[in-house]
Design a protein around this motif. Structure first.
Motif, PDB file in Angstrom:
ATOM      1  N   GLY A 103       5.960   0.151   6.958  1.00  0.00           N
ATOM      2  CA  GLY A 103       5.545   1.408   6.365  1.00  0.00           C
ATOM      3  C   GLY A 103       5.204   1.243   4.902  1.00  0.00           C
ATOM      4  O   GLY A 103       4.868   0.161   4.429  1.00  0.00           O
ATOM      5  N   LEU A 104       5.320   2.352   4.160  1.00  0.00           N
ATOM      6  CA  LEU A 104       4.988   2.369   2.739  1.00  0.00           C
ATOM      7  C   LEU A 104       6.263   2.360   1.913  1.00  0.00           C
ATOM      8  O   LEU A 104       7.111   3.243   2.062  1.00  0.00           O
ATOM      9  N   SER A 105       6.398   1.361   1.062  1.00  0.00           N
ATOM     10  CA  SER A 105       7.515   1.308   0.122  1.00  0.00           C
ATOM     11  C   SER A 105       6.941   1.347  -1.290  1.00  0.00           C
ATOM     12  O   SER A 105       5.931   0.697  -1.569  1.00  0.00           O
ATOM     13  N   MET A 161      -2.598 -15.698   3.864  1.00  0.00           N
ATOM     14  CA  MET A 161      -2.662 -15.150   5.219  1.00  0.00           C
ATOM     15  C   MET A 161      -1.604 -14.076   5.450  1.00  0.00           C
ATOM     16  O   MET A 161      -1.692 -13.327   6.417  1.00  0.00           O
ATOM     17  N   LEU A 162      -0.617 -14.005   4.554  1.00  0.00           N
ATOM     18  CA  LEU A 162       0.516 -13.093   4.766  1.00  0.00           C
ATOM     19  C   LEU A 162       0.522 -11.906   3.815  1.00  0.00           C
ATOM     20  O   LEU A 162       0.946 -10.817   4.195  1.00  0.00           O
ATOM     21  N   VAL A 163       0.066 -12.106   2.589  1.00  0.00           N
ATOM     22  CA  VAL A 163       0.170 -11.042   1.583  1.00  0.00           C
ATOM     23  C   VAL A 163      -1.109 -10.988   0.761  1.00  0.00           C
ATOM     24  O   VAL A 163      -1.650 -12.023   0.373  1.00  0.00           O
ATOM     25  N   GLU A 164      -1.587  -9.770   0.515  1.00  0.00           N
ATOM     26  CA  GLU A 164      -2.657  -9.538  -0.452  1.00  0.00           C
ATOM     27  C   GLU A 164      -2.097  -8.674  -1.569  1.00  0.00           C
ATOM     28  O   GLU A 164      -1.495  -7.627  -1.308  1.00  0.00           O
ATOM     29  N   ILE A 165      -2.279  -9.129  -2.800  1.00  0.00           N
ATOM     30  CA  ILE A 165      -1.820  -8.364  -3.956  1.00  0.00           C
ATOM     31  C   ILE A 165      -3.046  -7.857  -4.686  1.00  0.00           C
ATOM     32  O   ILE A 165      -3.894  -8.636  -5.116  1.00  0.00           O
ATOM     33  N   HIS A 166      -3.152  -6.519  -4.835  1.00  0.00           N
ATOM     34  CA  HIS A 166      -4.324  -5.907  -5.455  1.00  0.00           C
ATOM     35  C   HIS A 166      -3.906  -5.013  -6.610  1.00  0.00           C
ATOM     36  O   HIS A 166      -2.904  -4.312  -6.545  1.00  0.00           O
ATOM     37  N   PRO A 195      -0.886  -9.029   6.776  1.00  0.00           N
ATOM     38  CA  PRO A 195       0.088  -8.052   7.298  1.00  0.00           C
ATOM     39  C   PRO A 195       0.835  -7.293   6.209  1.00  0.00           C
ATOM     40  O   PRO A 195       1.459  -6.280   6.487  1.00  0.00           O
ATOM     41  N   THR A 196       0.782  -7.785   4.978  1.00  0.00           N
ATOM     42  CA  THR A 196       1.444  -7.092   3.870  1.00  0.00           C
ATOM     43  C   THR A 196       0.442  -6.900   2.739  1.00  0.00           C
ATOM     44  O   THR A 196      -0.183  -7.861   2.289  1.00  0.00           O
ATOM     45  N   LEU A 197       0.283  -5.652   2.293  1.00  0.00           N
ATOM     46  CA  LEU A 197      -0.597  -5.332   1.168  1.00  0.00           C
ATOM     47  C   LEU A 197       0.259  -4.833   0.020  1.00  0.00           C
ATOM     48  O   LEU A 197       1.122  -3.967   0.201  1.00  0.00           O
ATOM     49  N   VAL A 198       0.008  -5.378  -1.161  1.00  0.00           N
ATOM     50  CA  VAL A 198       0.722  -4.953  -2.361  1.00  0.00           C
ATOM     51  C   VAL A 198      -0.306  -4.373  -3.331  1.00  0.00           C
ATOM     52  O   VAL A 198      -1.287  -5.031  -3.676  1.00  0.00           O
ATOM     53  N   PHE A 199      -0.072  -3.138  -3.759  1.00  0.00           N
ATOM     54  CA  PHE A 199      -0.963  -2.474  -4.720  1.00  0.00           C
ATOM     55  C   PHE A 199      -0.207  -2.286  -6.029  1.00  0.00           C
ATOM     56  O   PHE A 199       0.840  -1.635  -6.068  1.00  0.00           O
ATOM     57  N   ASP A 200      -0.751  -2.865  -7.080  1.00  0.00           N
ATOM     58  CA  ASP A 200      -0.090  -2.851  -8.380  1.00  0.00           C
ATOM     59  C   ASP A 200      -0.736  -1.806  -9.283  1.00  0.00           C
ATOM     60  O   ASP A 200      -1.801  -2.043  -9.869  1.00  0.00           O
ATOM     61  N   GLU A 201      -0.110  -0.635  -9.345  1.00  0.00           N
ATOM     62  CA  GLU A 201      -0.524   0.439 -10.252  1.00  0.00           C
ATOM     63  C   GLU A 201      -2.000   0.791 -10.100  1.00  0.00           C
ATOM     64  O   GLU A 201      -2.719   0.973 -11.096  1.00  0.00           O
ATOM     65  N   LYS A 251       0.481   2.651   8.379  1.00  0.00           N
ATOM     66  CA  LYS A 251       0.670   2.765   9.837  1.00  0.00           C
ATOM     67  C   LYS A 251       0.210   1.497  10.554  1.00  0.00           C
ATOM     68  O   LYS A 251       0.590   1.249  11.696  1.00  0.00           O
ATOM     69  N   LYS A 252      -0.629   0.734   9.875  1.00  0.00           N
ATOM     70  CA  LYS A 252      -1.162  -0.490  10.480  1.00  0.00           C
ATOM     71  C   LYS A 252      -0.560  -1.753   9.875  1.00  0.00           C
ATOM     72  O   LYS A 252      -0.372  -2.748  10.564  1.00  0.00           O
ATOM     73  N   VAL A 253      -0.301  -1.706   8.568  1.00  0.00           N
ATOM     74  CA  VAL A 253       0.244  -2.873   7.878  1.00  0.00           C
ATOM     75  C   VAL A 253       1.354  -2.410   6.949  1.00  0.00           C
ATOM     76  O   VAL A 253       1.478  -1.223   6.639  1.00  0.00           O
ATOM     77  N   GLN A 254       2.165  -3.364   6.510  1.00  0.00           N
ATOM     78  CA  GLN A 254       3.192  -3.057   5.522  1.00  0.00           C
ATOM     79  C   GLN A 254       2.536  -2.888   4.163  1.00  0.00           C
ATOM     80  O   GLN A 254       1.703  -3.697   3.755  1.00  0.00           O
ATOM     81  N   VAL A 255       2.894  -1.822   3.439  1.00  0.00           N
ATOM     82  CA  VAL A 255       2.300  -1.546   2.135  1.00  0.00           C
ATOM     83  C   VAL A 255       3.413  -1.412   1.103  1.00  0.00           C
ATOM     84  O   VAL A 255       4.371  -0.663   1.294  1.00  0.00           O
ATOM     85  N   LEU A 256       3.274  -2.164   0.018  1.00  0.00           N
ATOM     86  CA  LEU A 256       4.163  -2.032  -1.137  1.00  0.00           C
ATOM     87  C   LEU A 256       3.305  -1.580  -2.311  1.00  0.00           C
ATOM     88  O   LEU A 256       2.237  -2.139  -2.561  1.00  0.00           O
ATOM     89  N   SER A 257       3.781  -0.574  -3.040  1.00  0.00           N
ATOM     90  CA  SER A 257       2.990  -0.047  -4.144  1.00  0.00           C
ATOM     91  C   SER A 257       3.863   0.129  -5.371  1.00  0.00           C
ATOM     92  O   SER A 257       4.886   0.822  -5.328  1.00  0.00           O
ATOM     93  N   VAL A 258       3.449  -0.525  -6.465  1.00  0.00           N
ATOM     94  CA  VAL A 258       4.044  -0.239  -7.771  1.00  0.00           C
ATOM     95  C   VAL A 258       3.283   0.945  -8.338  1.00  0.00           C
ATOM     96  O   VAL A 258       2.054   0.892  -8.494  1.00  0.00           O
ATOM     97  N   THR A 259       3.993   2.030  -8.635  1.00  0.00           N
ATOM     98  CA  THR A 259       3.280   3.268  -8.966  1.00  0.00           C
ATOM     99  C   THR A 259       3.968   4.027 -10.086  1.00  0.00           C
ATOM    100  O   THR A 259       5.189   3.935 -10.282  1.00  0.00           O
TER     101      THR A 259
END
Length: 557
Positions: free
Chosen positions: A23-25, A123-128, A453-459, A481-489
């Motif tokens: 989910g979204l963390s 292949m596992l994490v994208e940090i944007h 499978p994991t997306l990280v969004f930085d601010e 709902k499709k991938v794990q999302v981590l967001s620094v916000t």
């Protein structure tokens, strides 16, 4: 997905262990609390460049461990197996960073290069973030994303196979043409050489056999002289045999006159005659065994010298003469039959090339259609992100001169931020805030296609608020709902939509040392409402801010 992140002695973090879920963390906290440290640590575990300055002051080394729960069929598992790494169970990425700048990388406790760790990590994490370039600057990446969106992976893979087949025929044709041309230049020499070698007809192992026969016959020739001399002594005019025989006969006649005087001597002389007779027969047999025809020796020597002469002439070992003859025959066959083979290969090349370009053009059509659909899907997301006047375009240029395993297309994502402005590559035209929102719209349009499978969004919500921040939160939640999302916000509207909320703060160490460390804790409903109120109000939290926070949380359901 990322299920655990453990950090030891990195910058302001002494000891930290985060358990994450799907989910979204969100990760929130005051400016300077250490949110960027978490992302730097995660990047380190994924193969980012190390730096001794990351190690906490006073420590010799730091460590980051990232644990991933990955389904059996995920490409990263195949990648690890191809590199002879264990991929059973969870995937554990561990990076040791020394204060002197050196690093060590491990995957599932097996030492790996940082480059391999980076490849697997992508292949596992994208940090944007606002200044992220990895997903958008590489046009090859644009083509892969478009193929993923249009579900064109099988066609792209098939086209890659056709390209390899085409280039293979092209390579074989080039090699054959070179052989034919070389053979033509040496035709007279080859024919004369083939005639000579075929007349010589060298046989594998022949030199060793001839040399051994020659050596044996030459030794026999030397020994035969001595044997003949011995035989001449035993059988010739000077042979002692007749004299001994005559002496025995005389002594036998005299032995009757004096009984018991000569019997022993006669017996011994008889025995000597018998041994001499046996020796005579053995010497004759030995001489027969050494007998050979000098013509045979001459023939053997001539053959041996002929082989060695050819060896010197062609500058190869005698043992290599049969192979040389076969190669020269093949070269002549290439020359004699080369034109027919060239025609056949040329026809095969034309078929392979046509098959590739037919498939490439069909794939181009499908990519063009997928590009229009992707552009429309991204455009549908832009108004809510306050980019209603912007346009997103998928530019596709086909050029047969740039044919490759990926096709004949160059795909690039372009944008026009305002009507009347010049459209151009997204990385050059969009500002930092716009870039992050374009990226989010693109990720939402792609959903789980072509994504780690994991997306990280930085601010990515920096500089926006109100409805735009709420729209960003909605889209991050849809993505989750499709991938794990981590967001620094910093946006309360985003934080309110999270499934899990981590609060990042600074504090003093508990071991009596006067040092500041970063703390991270997952917070429950009450603390979460208070944190969102802080994000709304600032330093002084008012009851109005708490009420607004409660409404945000309740509106998210």
């Amino acid at each position: 997905m990322l299920v655990q992140l453990t950090i030891r002695d990195i910058v302001l973090i002494d000891r930290l262990e985060l358990d994450l879920e799907g989910g979204l963390s969100v990760l929130t906290g005051e400016t300077g609390a250490g949110k960027s440290i978490l992302l730097d640590s995660l990047s380190l575990a994924l193969g980012a460049r190390g730096d001794g300055g990351l190690v906490r002051h006073g420590q010799d080394q730091g460590q980051v461990i990232a644990v991933f729960d990955v389904p059996p069929g995920h490409p990263v598992r195949n990648f690890l197996r191809e590199n002879e790494l264990d991929d059973d169970g969870d995937l554990i990425f561990r990076r040791m960073q020394s204060a002197d700048g050196r690093t060590r990388a491990y995957i599932n406790d097996q030492t790996v290069s940082v480059q391999l760790m980076r490849q697997a990590g992508h292949m596992l994490v994208e940090i944007h973030g606002q200044h992220d370039e990895r997903a958008l600057i590489d046009t090859d990446g644009h083509r892969r994303l478009l193929d993923a969106f249009g579900m064109l992976g099988e066609e792209a893979e098939a086209l890659s196979g056709l390209y390899r087949g085409w280039r293979d025929v092209e390579r074989r044709l080039k090699q054959h043409r070179a052989r034919v041309e070389e053979a033509a230049r040496e035709a007279d020499y080859l024919r004369a050489s083939v005639e000579e070698l075929q007349a010589l007809a060298p046989i594998d192992g022949e030199e060793e056999e001839l040399a051994e026969r020659r050596a044996t016959m030459m030794k026999s020739e030397r020994i035969a002289g001595d044997i003949s001399e011995a035989l001449e002594f035993l059988n010739g005019n000077g042979s002692p045999v007749p004299m001994i025989a005559s002496l025995v006969r005389r002594l036998e006649r005299k032995s009757h006159e004096v009984p018991g005087l000569l019997e022993t001597s006669v017996n011994l002389l008889d025995s000597a005659l018998e041994h001499l007779s046996n020796a005579q027969m053995e010497v004759e047999a030995a001489l027969e065994r050494t007998a050979f025809d000098p013509k045979v020796l001459e023939q053997v020597e001539e053959r041996l010298f002929a082989l060695r002469g050819a060896s010197r002439k062609y500058n190869v070992a005698v043992a290599e003469l049969p192979a040389l003859a076969a190669n020269m025959v093949a070269a002549l066959e290439d020359l004699d039959q080369g034109e027919a083979r060239l025609v056949a290969l040329s026809e095969e090349l034309a078929v392979a090339r046509n098959a590739y370009f037919t498939a490439a053009e069909k794939l181009s059509e499908k990519r063009r259609a997928a590009g229009e659909q992707l552009a429309a899907a991204v455009m549908a997301e832009l108004p809510a992100l306050k980019l209603e006047r912007a346009r997103f375009m998928v530019s596709l240029e086909s050029d047969a001169e740039r044919a490759s395993a990926e096709g004949i297309d160059t795909v690039s994502f372009e944008v026009q931020t305002n009507p009347g402005s010049r459209a151009g590559p997204i990385m050059k035209v969009a500002s930092g805030g716009e870039l992050s929102r374009f990226l989010l719209a693109l990720k939402v349009a792609l959903t789980d296609k072509g994504s780690a499978p994991t997306l990280v969004f930085d601010e990515i919500d920096t500089g926006v608020g109100g409805a735009v921040a709420d729209a960003i939160g909605q889209r991050l939640k849809r993505l989750s709902k499709k991938v794990q999302v981590l967001s620094v916000t910093h946006a309360p509207q985003v934080a309110a939509r999270a499934h899990g909320h981590f609060l990042i703060s600074k504090g003093m160490t508990k071991d009596g040392h006067d040092a500041v460390v970063t703390r991270v804790e997952i917070i429950g409903p009450d603390a979460r409402q208070e944190e969102i109120a802080r994000m709304l109000a600032g330093a002084r939290i008012t009851e109005e801010a708490r009420a607004a926070a409660a409404k945000l949380l309740s509106d998210d359901g």
